[in-house]
Design a protein around this motif. Structure first.
Motif, mmCIF file in Angstrom:
data_model
loop_
_atom_site.group_PDB
_atom_site.id
_atom_site.type_symbol
_atom_site.label_atom_id
_atom_site.label_comp_id
_atom_site.label_asym_id
_atom_site.label_seq_id
_atom_site.Cartn_x
_atom_site.Cartn_y
_atom_site.Cartn_z
ATOM 1 N N MET A 230 0.878 -0.961 -0.133
ATOM 2 C CA MET A 230 -0.056 0.042 -0.177
ATOM 3 C C MET A 230 0.722 1.082 0.069
ATOM 4 S SD MET A 230 -3.339 -0.690 -0.234
ATOM 5 C CE MET A 230 -4.451 -1.949 0.151
ATOM 6 N N GLY A 231 2.311 1.031 0.507
ATOM 7 C CA GLY A 231 2.975 2.077 0.397
ATOM 8 C C GLY A 231 3.200 2.747 -0.982
ATOM 9 N N TYR A 232 3.243 2.004 -2.000
ATOM 10 C CA TYR A 232 3.431 2.288 -3.342
ATOM 11 C C TYR A 232 2.543 3.793 -3.671
ATOM 12 C CZ TYR A 232 2.947 2.100 -8.443
ATOM 13 O OH TYR A 232 3.028 2.651 -9.808
ATOM 14 N N PHE A 233 1.302 3.525 -3.149
ATOM 15 C CA PHE A 233 0.320 4.682 -3.773
ATOM 16 C C PHE A 233 0.592 5.924 -2.917
ATOM 17 C CE2 PHE A 233 -1.575 0.617 -4.024
ATOM 18 C CZ PHE A 233 -1.985 0.529 -5.339
ATOM 19 N N ASP A 234 1.348 5.916 -1.660
ATOM 20 C CA ASP A 234 1.685 7.018 -0.725
ATOM 21 C C ASP A 234 0.502 7.973 -0.774
ATOM 22 O OD1 ASP A 234 3.355 8.806 0.463
ATOM 23 O OD2 ASP A 234 4.081 9.955 -1.332
ATOM 24 N N SER A 235 -0.537 7.356 -0.011
ATOM 25 C CA SER A 235 -2.009 7.864 -0.012
ATOM 26 C C SER A 235 -2.854 7.892 1.196
ATOM 27 C CB SER A 235 -2.962 7.632 -1.197
ATOM 28 O OG SER A 235 -4.103 8.127 -0.895
ATOM 29 N N ALA A 319 -3.703 -9.070 8.373
ATOM 30 C CA ALA A 319 -3.440 -8.646 6.709
ATOM 31 C C ALA A 319 -2.027 -8.625 6.541
ATOM 32 C CB ALA A 319 -4.184 -7.545 6.503
ATOM 33 N N GLY A 320 -1.257 -7.927 7.154
ATOM 34 C CA GLY A 320 0.006 -7.829 6.736
ATOM 35 C C GLY A 320 0.382 -6.920 5.767
ATOM 36 N N PHE A 321 -0.404 -5.911 5.248
ATOM 37 C CA PHE A 321 -0.059 -4.850 4.303
ATOM 38 C C PHE A 321 1.090 -3.850 4.744
ATOM 39 C CE2 PHE A 321 -4.398 -5.266 2.616
ATOM 40 C CZ PHE A 321 -4.056 -5.934 1.376
ATOM 41 N N ALA A 322 1.834 -3.488 4.003
ATOM 42 C CA ALA A 322 3.052 -2.508 4.474
ATOM 43 C C ALA A 322 2.301 -1.066 3.975
ATOM 44 C CB ALA A 322 4.350 -2.582 3.806
ATOM 45 N N GLY A 323 2.429 -0.219 4.621
ATOM 46 C CA GLY A 323 1.988 1.225 4.359
ATOM 47 C C GLY A 323 2.879 2.404 4.223
ATOM 48 N N THR A 324 4.261 1.927 4.147
ATOM 49 C CA THR A 324 5.351 3.019 4.179
ATOM 50 C C THR A 324 5.724 3.245 2.814
ATOM 51 O OG1 THR A 324 6.961 1.347 4.962
ATOM 52 C CG2 THR A 324 6.186 2.905 6.628
ATOM 53 N N SER A 325 5.833 4.289 2.084
ATOM 54 C CA SER A 325 6.194 4.529 1.026
ATOM 55 C C SER A 325 7.890 4.621 0.944
ATOM 56 C CB SER A 325 5.589 5.806 0.377
ATOM 57 O OG SER A 325 6.023 7.025 1.109
ATOM 58 N N ALA A 326 8.366 4.764 -0.305
ATOM 59 C CA ALA A 326 9.854 4.825 -0.452
ATOM 60 C C ALA A 326 10.409 6.032 0.194
ATOM 61 C CB ALA A 326 10.197 4.861 -2.134
ATOM 62 N N GLY A 327 11.463 5.740 0.997
ATOM 63 C CA GLY A 327 12.184 6.790 1.625
ATOM 64 C C GLY A 327 11.710 6.785 3.090
#
Length: 488
Positions: A230-235, A319-327
């Motif tokens: 989920m971090g890919y969307f950075d939202s 669930a185990g989603f990750a929510g952090t974006s790059a950096g």
């Protein structure tokens, strides 16, 4: 034991599974990614294999007993997950070994969400869709869908339903007929999936990503179409939508049905497990936010709150989603207290009758109430104390079953962890890998924080077994190893 009848049923199920190979082939045709041939070949292979199982035994029709029900449920998950690995073995991209393909398919169908894949963004769309679809089908237990269909084919479903539905009390049904129960469950499930997909799409995801992530969100699976999850969307909006639907999916679906049937939200707040579930999630969010804010992990308190909310619910519901974006600071790099706290929280998981993993909130609540009763007995030895959920007193056999389940859960966990340690994994990775697979969580810490690609094949097979134990809630699988089960 009705062996021929069981083979007939498995043949039908494998033939039904073959149909699920067609949507990825269609997706491949749309995106022209070259992955469609493997899924068409897998469709033919599974269809022929299913018919070969079914045809010689087509006349073997009789009522199932409890023993056959348990065996079919175990074979259902193990056989279908094995056949689900076929297209992954045939694909050129990714090029997977047998252990890797089985690990990925079992992880998908059991909604564990652990993956051995890297560079997910570059995979064919057909493969991305297939992984998400596996989780969606496994989310409620494909067996519930099968129970709605198989009675039409002359197969009774009550034994299957009782063996599959999670929770300490399995005899209650929402509607008088088991097929109606399964249909109501799936109607709620499909409706929530549709609402989740529309919400993701409106929040900025592409239609493909929105549908795929709705599959894994409502299934509380954790697979994503991107390496950053989920971090890919950075939202923040997408993260909040994910949290909302994870909380809904983590609640007993029978309770959702009761609310819809009575058209009153009061049923939620009359339910002791629901209140305990929300209390646990709120506590996790609060602790995570306080620690993140204290260490200034992110730039603002809003960011600290968003990440605390997202990861507390994502890990807490398994669930185990990750929510952090790059950096940004990844969950596994938070102050040590928090990753371990959330891993332990995954042992609790979602409510009974939900798509979440773990031991289930109701069992942990009953263990707590039993502990309080034992303390009260120390103070008043001659008094009689009963354990109540709401205003209903529970029989001792339920409480005894909870303790038996807890003991078996701990034993399976320890054995699997010792096997991983013997295979050369370090203690943190071994502990969290077993926790991630037995609780159907997905990500671990240390060596298995991002994926499970670097562990050896023996460890992967151990974790496949752990996934099955977790999905089948220990006893359903463990009962097959008792001599009494096979005694005539």
């Amino acid at each position: 034991m009705q062996i021929k009848n069981i083979i007939r049923i498995l043949g039908l199920l494998v033939a039904l599974l073959s149909v699920t190979m067609l949507p990825p082939a269609f997706i491949s045709l749309i995106y022209r990614d070259g992955g469609g041939v493997s899924f068409l070949m897998s469709f033919l292979f599974c269809l022929i294999a299913g018919l070969l199982f079914w045809y010689p035994n087509r006349a073997e029709k009789s009522d199932l007993r409890a023993r056959e029900g348990f065996l079919i449920v175990v074979l259902f998950w193990s056989v279908l997950a094995s056949f689900s690995a076929v297209p992954l073995l045939l694909l050129e991209q990714p090029n997977l070994s047998i252990a890797d393909a089985f690990f990925e398919s079992f992880s998908g169908l059991t909604t564990t969400g652990a993956t051995i894949l890297t560079q997910i963004d570059g995979l064919p769309h057909a493969v991305l869709w297939y992984r998400q679809q596996l989780q969606w089908l496994g989310g409620m237990g494909i067996i519930v869908l099968a129970v709605a269909i198989l009675p039409i084919l002359g197969i009774g479903g009550m034994q299957l339903y009782r063996a599959e539905i999670p929770g300490p009390v399995k005899d209650s049904k929402m509607t008088p007929r088991i097929a109606d129960t399964a249909k109501h469950l799936w109607l709620i499930y499909v409706t929530l999936t549709f609402a989740c997909a529309i919400s993701y799409w409106a929040a900025g995801m592409s239609l493909f990503d929105a549908i795929c992530h709705s599959f894994s969100t409502i299934a509380i699976g954790g697979f994503s179409t991107h390496d950053l999850s989920m971090g890919y969307f950075d939202s923040p909006l997408i993260n909040f939508i994910c949290v909302f639907f994870l909380l809904i999916a983590g609640v007993n679906f029978a309770l959702h049905f009761a609310v819809l049937n009575s058209r009153s939200l009061r049923n939620y707040f009359y339910d002791a497990e629901f209140k305990a579930f929300l209390g646990i999630q709120f506590s996790l969010i609060l602790v995570c936010f306080i620690v993140l804010a204290s260490f200034n992990v992110y730039q603002s308190n809003f960011d600290n709150f968003e990440q605390a909310l997202f990861h507390a619910v994502s890990i807490g519901t398994t669930a185990g989603f990750a929510g952090t974006s790059a950096g940004e600071v990844a969950f596994s790099s938070w102050p040590t207290l928090l990753p371990l706290l959330l891993i332990f929280a995954s042992f609790i998981g979602g409510c009974a009758g939900s798509t979440g993993g773990g031991m289930k909130v109701i069992r942990v609540l009953l263990l707590y109430l039993q502990g309080v009763r034992e303390l009260n007995k120390l103070v008043h030895p001659k008094a009689v104390f009963t354990i109540k959920l709401g205003n209903k007193a529970l029989p001792n056999r339920v409480v005894e079953a909870i303790w038996g389940f807890f003991s078996a859960y701990a034993a399976v966990f320890v054995i699997c962890m010792l096997l991983l340690l013997a295979a050369g994994m370090d203690d943190l990775a071994a502990f969290t890998a077993v926790a991630a697979c037995l609780n159907n969580l997905g990500p671990g810490l240390g060596q298995v924080a991002a994926n499970f690609a670097e562990i050896n094949d023996f460890s992967k097979w151990v974790l496949v077994v752990a996934m099955l134990f977790g999905r089948l809630e220990i006893f359903t699988l463990l009962v097959l190893f008792t001599p009494a089960f096979w005694r005539t």
